[in-house]
Design a protein around this motif. Structure first.
Motif, short mmCIF file in Angstrom:
data_model
loop_
_atom_site.label_atom_id
_atom_site.label_comp_id
_atom_site.label_asym_id
_atom_site.label_seq_id
_atom_site.Cartn_x
_atom_site.Cartn_y
_atom_site.Cartn_z
N PRO A 43 32.59 68.14 17.65
CA PRO A 43 31.29 67.24 18.08
C PRO A 43 31.00 66.99 19.35
N VAL A 44 31.97 66.99 20.22
CA VAL A 44 31.71 66.84 21.72
C VAL A 44 31.43 68.23 22.18
N PHE A 45 31.56 69.38 21.62
CA PHE A 45 31.13 70.54 22.20
C PHE A 45 29.70 70.58 21.69
N ALA A 46 29.33 70.13 20.40
CA ALA A 46 28.12 70.31 19.74
C ALA A 46 27.24 69.41 20.59
N ILE A 47 27.52 68.15 21.11
CA ILE A 47 26.67 67.21 22.04
C ILE A 47 26.43 67.96 23.07
N ILE A 48 27.35 68.73 23.78
CA ILE A 48 27.24 69.20 25.27
C ILE A 48 26.13 70.43 25.20
N ALA A 49 26.59 71.14 24.12
CA ALA A 49 25.49 72.44 23.82
C ALA A 49 24.16 71.91 23.40
N GLY A 50 23.95 70.76 22.86
CA GLY A 50 22.59 70.32 22.68
C GLY A 50 21.71 69.69 23.74
N VAL A 51 22.72 68.81 24.79
CA VAL A 51 22.23 68.48 25.93
C VAL A 51 21.78 69.76 26.86
N VAL A 52 22.36 70.69 27.14
CA VAL A 52 22.28 71.98 27.74
C VAL A 52 21.21 72.81 27.15
N ALA A 53 20.99 72.78 25.63
CA ALA A 53 19.49 73.15 25.32
C ALA A 53 18.60 72.55 25.58
N VAL A 54 18.51 71.07 25.56
CA VAL A 54 17.40 70.45 26.09
C VAL A 54 17.16 70.63 27.25
N LEU A 55 17.85 70.43 28.18
CA LEU A 55 17.57 70.88 29.62
C LEU A 55 17.12 72.23 29.96
N LEU A 56 17.47 73.24 29.35
CA LEU A 56 16.90 74.54 29.53
C LEU A 56 15.59 74.55 28.83
N ALA A 57 15.46 74.09 27.76
CA ALA A 57 13.81 73.99 27.18
C ALA A 57 13.02 73.19 28.11
N LEU A 58 13.50 72.15 28.76
CA LEU A 58 12.42 71.33 29.61
C LEU A 58 12.41 72.62 30.96
N MET A 59 13.17 72.98 31.46
CA MET A 59 13.01 74.00 32.52
C MET A 59 12.14 75.00 32.06
#
Length: 138
Positions: A43-59
């Motif tokens: 779950p921790v890895f899933a949250i980190i990957a989700g946050v990275v996905a959101v940041l990349l999408a915003l960029m």
């Protein structure tokens, strides 16, 4: 207003936005797979990957938005150039020669607008350019 991204050609920015978007989708998939894991760290890895996905999408959105803004500015600039050409190279018809870079009158012996014959205080902003002014984004 010009951004530092304006120095990069639009085709390169579109390609960068596509690359960032692709990585965002990849990290969404990684987050989904990690969320199905049974380990304690999944779950921790899933949250980190989700946050990275959101940041990349915003960029990716920001880079693509800069391309759209530059395109809109270019179309407004083109319309202004066409208007200047259609008026014979000068927007204002007050009878004075205007400096288009400085937007002020270069020859001002007397002014027909005020009817007094005094030195002309009119400039391009009080003539035709007022109607063509871009609305403030604020």
């Amino acid at each position: 207003m010009s951004s530092s991204l304006s120095a990069v050609p639009a085709a390169h920015r579109r390609r960068a936005a596509l690359t960032l978007g692709s990585f965002a989708v990849l990290f969404v998939a990684v987050a989904a797979v990690a969320a199905t894991g049974s380990s304690v760290a999944a779950p921790v890895f899933a949250i980190i990957a989700g946050v990275v996905a959101v940041l990349l999408a915003l960029m990716a959105w920001g880079v693509l938005h800069s391309v759209r803004v530059d395109g809109a500015n270019a179309s407004v600039d083109h319309a202004i150039e066409q208007a200047i050409t259609s008026y014979g190279g000068q927007l204002c018809d007050c009878g004075h020669e205007h400096d288009p870079d400085e937007l002020h009158i270069t020859d001002a012996p007397a002014c027909a607008h005020d009817g007094t014959g005094q030195t002309c205080t009119h400039d391009c902003q009080t003539c035709v350019l007022v109607a063509m002014r871009r609305p403030s984004p604020r």
